[in-house]
Enzyme design. Structure first.
Site, PDB file in Angstrom:
ATOM      1  N   CYS A   1       4.263 -30.613  30.630  1.00 36.06           N
ATOM      2  CA  CYS A   1       3.131 -29.719  30.369  1.00 36.06           C
ATOM      3  C   CYS A   1       2.420 -30.155  29.094  1.00 36.06           C
ATOM      4  CB  CYS A   1       3.623 -28.279  30.242  1.00 36.06           C
ATOM      5  SG  CYS A   1       2.295 -27.141  29.824  1.00 36.06           S
TER       6      CYS A   1
ATOM      7  N   LYS B   1      -3.657   7.508  -0.739  1.00 36.99           N
ATOM      8  CA  LYS B   1      -3.809   8.441   0.380  1.00 36.99           C
ATOM      9  C   LYS B   1      -2.864   7.953   1.473  1.00 36.99           C
ATOM     10  CE  LYS B   1      -7.223  10.970   3.032  1.00 36.99           C
ATOM     11  NZ  LYS B   1      -6.558  10.938   4.327  1.00 36.99           N
TER      12      LYS B   1
ATOM     13  N   ASP C   1      28.574   4.318  -2.302  1.00 37.22           N
ATOM     14  CA  ASP C   1      28.514   5.008  -1.002  1.00 37.22           C
ATOM     15  C   ASP C   1      29.857   5.620  -0.621  1.00 37.22           C
ATOM     16  OD1 ASP C   1      26.033   3.998  -0.990  1.00 37.22           O
ATOM     17  OD2 ASP C   1      26.236   2.825   0.873  1.00 37.22           O
TER      18      ASP C   1
HETATM   19  S1  IVH Z   1      -4.429  16.185  -1.569  1.00 44.08           S
HETATM   20  C1  IVH Z   1      -7.167  19.672  -1.308  1.00 44.08           C
HETATM   21  N1  IVH Z   1      -3.195  13.903  -1.809  1.00 44.08           N
HETATM   22  O1  IVH Z   1      -5.203  13.672   3.366  1.00 44.08           O
HETATM   23  C2  IVH Z   1      -6.467  18.397  -1.371  1.00 44.08           C
HETATM   24  N2  IVH Z   1      -3.887  14.584   0.339  1.00 44.08           N
HETATM   25  O2  IVH Z   1      -7.984  14.911   4.178  1.00 44.08           O
HETATM   26  C3  IVH Z   1      -5.507  18.286  -0.304  1.00 44.08           C
HETATM   27  N3  IVH Z   1      -3.291  13.030   2.136  1.00 44.08           N
HETATM   28  O3  IVH Z   1      -4.296  16.007   5.550  1.00 44.08           O
HETATM   29  C4  IVH Z   1      -4.836  17.034  -0.113  1.00 44.08           C
HETATM   30  N4  IVH Z   1      -2.297  11.553   0.865  1.00 44.08           N
HETATM   31  O4  IVH Z   1      -2.317  15.132   4.309  1.00 44.08           O
HETATM   32  C5  IVH Z   1      -3.780  14.761  -0.969  1.00 44.08           C
HETATM   33  N5  IVH Z   1      -2.080  11.892  -2.118  1.00 44.08           N
HETATM   34  C6  IVH Z   1      -2.652  12.765  -1.306  1.00 44.08           C
HETATM   35  C7  IVH Z   1      -2.726  12.548   0.066  1.00 44.08           C
HETATM   36  C8  IVH Z   1      -3.373  13.481   0.869  1.00 44.08           C
HETATM   37  C9  IVH Z   1      -2.650  11.867   2.102  1.00 44.08           C
HETATM   38  C10 IVH Z   1      -3.831  13.658   3.363  1.00 44.08           C
HETATM   39  C11 IVH Z   1      -3.444  15.077   3.526  1.00 44.08           C
HETATM   40  C12 IVH Z   1      -4.588  15.749   4.220  1.00 44.08           C
HETATM   41  C13 IVH Z   1      -5.646  14.723   4.159  1.00 44.08           C
HETATM   42  C14 IVH Z   1      -6.859  15.331   3.524  1.00 44.08           C
END
Ligand code: IVH
Length: 680
Positions: free
Chosen positions: A436, A119, A35
């Site tokens: 208590c 996701k 750092d």
């Molecule tokens: S692909 C056409 N990959 O999910 C495909 N989306 O309902 C587009 N999201 O608002 C998205 N993680 O922000 C993709 N690994 C991931 C994701 C992801 C979260 C969210 C994205 C979008 C929503 C789609």
């Protein structure tokens, strides 16, 4: 004035070095310089820029935080629409998805290769790079029109201001998710709660709130991350055909890519992946709400196209929701061991985060006011991981006319003593002390708990019965219980009564640290109890220690020292201790015992999210083996145990910088097994 070529070259070189080291630190999680060296380079850059302000460019690491707040966000049109995804909740829906793809591609029985991606539960963003320089950051908005949040995204350290290397398309739109790691979210809310400010419902709302700030300095103060998951516009150079390889390319160019991304040979492997990630969900450092399954070949993606707003080539497999709506039936007030009065929401049972929840914490009096909650309200419950369920907000629009105000009691619901708070403290406490019954019951439960005296077979229900029937008043009475008295209790027989008597007998041989912890002194947790035991070596020395002497103990500050001294000054505390000793409770001297332990003299730091073990268990087991477990990494540290989320872990980075050994959770479990602290 003409600027010498060497100044420009120097500046360019510094910017490049800093951008590269930023990438090593925040994206690759593998810094190559300490750092201090980074700080030195940064200072050199700032000095050079101060002397030549006309040379400051937008990709300079010094320019992450702009000065002037905006008055509004400009609108941005996405030339390539940002699509949404169809959802699947069951395995069969994934099989149907695979079949539709095969049918459409006329690939009857062929395996389709997929990429599986967590996701991420955050905010979708688009980042536009022209000639490798970040030009614009935008929200998804409705998919066609979003908001220009360039100023804000620039403050996020894992977003490159300039792409790494020279091998990139002239125009590259990177898409991904901005999110707030769970730990940053918890810390942010904790601070807000302490300051009596509004808390965020979940990490996603916190990320959204932090990003939609006209003043980017606020965004900069929140610990946001960005993970890339696809591309939009790409001009001037082809990217690889496989989506997974596009992600590899993005990683090389400077982006964080989820380490969980995996290629699956077919849909069965995807299903397997969903199951495994589901099991891992709680131990990840950030919130996810499912898995995105994408056809890996971009050529096939193009062939499949999309219907209305969602591609045919991708699907989101959703995990059970962590937030649900339900009705607040009542609020009860529980009195804890230290007298703290905690409001508990009684709920219409609701399935959330994988279990049925019928109670949730409302924290304290301020929280009730902040939420503005009334009995009868529809509320949002959140249960994430093994954290206790919380009431996170109230749907005021659904308030029935019959809704009733929640009245915080001014006297203890159990003993009737006044309920008071220390000014500046959010907690209200029953002032009854051991008068208590609730506090007495909790003190006995704590005394017998696993980490304290570890009295096997003395469960919470039994403690309550014993107190209710007047058989015990304090922990000392436990040791004069008779088998016949216990056998007469509900759900107890002769055998379990005998077992409990034997467990009480066995518990008498303990350690000083356990005994101190078991006493339930305010602010004296396991670690502090151990520190006190190790420092003083015997109980008599602690009893006579004044606040100043107590503060000599590592991790004991003035507040803890005050509570400890206060406890031992009270005649009834000493009476209790003497009667417990008279009942036969004893422990060996500390120095002798500690020096013989296998990890005696070693200092560990435990950090990150753990999966199999709990972090608290890892800490306890290490301590039981004689190790000291410290809160921060220094040259005195022997080993840093790093759970998940090492990519953002400052302690891990510090250990690397100092050349201190590190260990994963799996390696720790192995070591604990070898040392006999864990079963095989
Ligand atoms: S692909 C056409 N990959 O999910 C495909 N989306 O309902 C587009 N999201 O608002 C998205 N993680 O922000 C993709 N690994 C991931 C994701 C992801 C979260 C969210 C994205 C979008 C929503 C789609």
């Amino acid at each position: 004035m003409t600027i010498s070529v060497s100044v420009q070259e120097n500046l360019e070189k510094l910017k490049q070095q800093l951008n590269y080291h930023n990438y090593r630190y925040y994206v690759l999680d593998d810094p190559t310089i300490p750092d201090a060296e980074y700080d030195r380079l940064f200072k050199a850059l700032q000095e050079l820029e101060a002397a030549h302000p006309e040379l400051i460019s937008s990709d300079s690491p010094s320019q992450r935080i702009g000065e002037a707040p905006l008055s509004a966000f400009a609108q941005v049109t996405h030339e390539v629409a940002m699509l949404s995804l169809d959802n699947a909740f069951e395995q069969q829906q994934l099989l149907d998805f695979n079949r539709r793809i095969r049918d459409r591609l006329k690939l009857a029985d062929a395996d389709i290769e997929y990429a599986c991606d967590p996701k991420l539960d955050g905010i979708a963003v688009s980042l536009l790079y022209r000639d490798g320089i970040l030009e614009r950051g935008a929200t998804r908005g409705d998919g066609t029109t979003g908001e220009d949040i360039t100023q804000n995204v620039r403050t996020i350290a894992s977003i490159p201001l300039r792409l790494i290397g020279t091998d990139f398309p002239e125009l590259l739109e990177v898409r991904g998710e901005i999110y707030m790691p769970k730990q940053s979210f918890n810390e942010l809310n904790e601070r807000a709660r302490e300051a009596g400010q509004k808390t965020f419902v979940n990490p996603r709302n916190a990320a959204a709130g932090s990003l939609r700030q006209l003043d980017a300095r606020i965004t900069a103060s929140r610990k946001l991350q960005m993970c890339a998951y696809s591309v939009g516009r790409v001009e001037g150079r082809e990217l690889p055909d496989r989506h997974s390889e596009v992600l590899d390319t993005l990683h090389r160019l400077g982006f964080l890519i989820s380490p969980e991304v995996q290629v699956a040979a077919n849909i069965d492997d995807c299903i397997d992946y969903c199951r495994r990630l589901g099991e891992k969900r709680d131990s990840l450092a950030y919130d996810i709400d499912g898995v995105v399954i994408k056809v890996n070949s971009r050529r096939l993606q193009a062939e499949l196209g999309f219907v209305s707003r969602a591609p045919r080539w991708a699907i989101a497999y959703k995990f059970p929701a962590q937030e649900e709506l339900t009705t607040l039936l009542d609020v009860e007030f529980q009195v804890g061991r230290t007298g703290a009065v905690t409001p508990v929401a009684r709920l219409q049972p609701v399935f959330v985060g994988g279990v049925t929840v019928s109670n949730a914490t409302l924290h304290n009096r301020d929280e009730i006011e902040r939420l503005g909650v009334m009995i009868g309200d529809t509320v949002i419950i959140r249960r994430a991981g093994d954290v206790i369920p919380q009431v996170v907000s109230v749907v005021k629009g659904r308030r029935p006319p019959s809704a009733q105000a929640v009245v915080f009691p001014s006297s203890c619901p159990v003993c009737g003593s006044p309920v008071e708070n220390t000014p500046g403290e959010a907690v209200y406490r029953c002032t009854g002390g051991l008068v208590c019954e609730a506090q007495r019951k909790e003190a006995i439960k704590h005394f017998s708990s696993r980490k304290a005296m570890d009295i096997d077979g003395l469960g919470d229900k039994l403690v309550e019965q014993l107190v209710d029937q007047g058989l015990i008043h304090s922990v000392a009475d436990l040791f004069s219980l008779q088998t016949s008295q216990l056998a007469a209790m509900e759900r107890m027989g002769q055998k379990s009564a005998e077992n409990l008597i034997a467990a009480l007998e066995a518990s008498k041989q303990t350690t000083l640290a356990r005994f101190l912890f078991a006493l339930g002194i305010r602010e004296v947790g396991e670690a502090t109890a151990r520190a006190l035991a190790n420092h003083f070596g015997n109980l008599e020395a602690i009893i006579v220690a004044d606040e100043e002497a107590l503060q000599q103990v590592a991790d004991v500050g003035p507040v803890v020292a005050h509570y400890v001294a206060e406890f031992f000054h009270q005649p009834h505390s000493l009476e209790l201790i003497r009667s417990l000793q008279a009942a036969g409770i004893h422990w060996p001297d500390v120095e002798v015992a500690a020096a013989e332990l296998p990890l005696a003299g070693k200092t560990y730091v435990v950090t990150g999210a753990f999966g199999e073990l709990k972090r608290s268990d890892a800490t306890r087991l290490l301590q039981e083996l004689g190790a000291k477990v410290a809160g921060s990494v220094s040259t005195k540290t022997d080993c840093v145990v790093v759970g998940g989320g090492a990519e953002t872990n400052s302690k891990f980075l510090k250990a690397q910088e100092l050349g201190i050994a590190t260990m994963t959770e799996v390696e720790l479990i192995e070591q604990l097994r070898q040392l006999g602290a864990l079963d095989e």
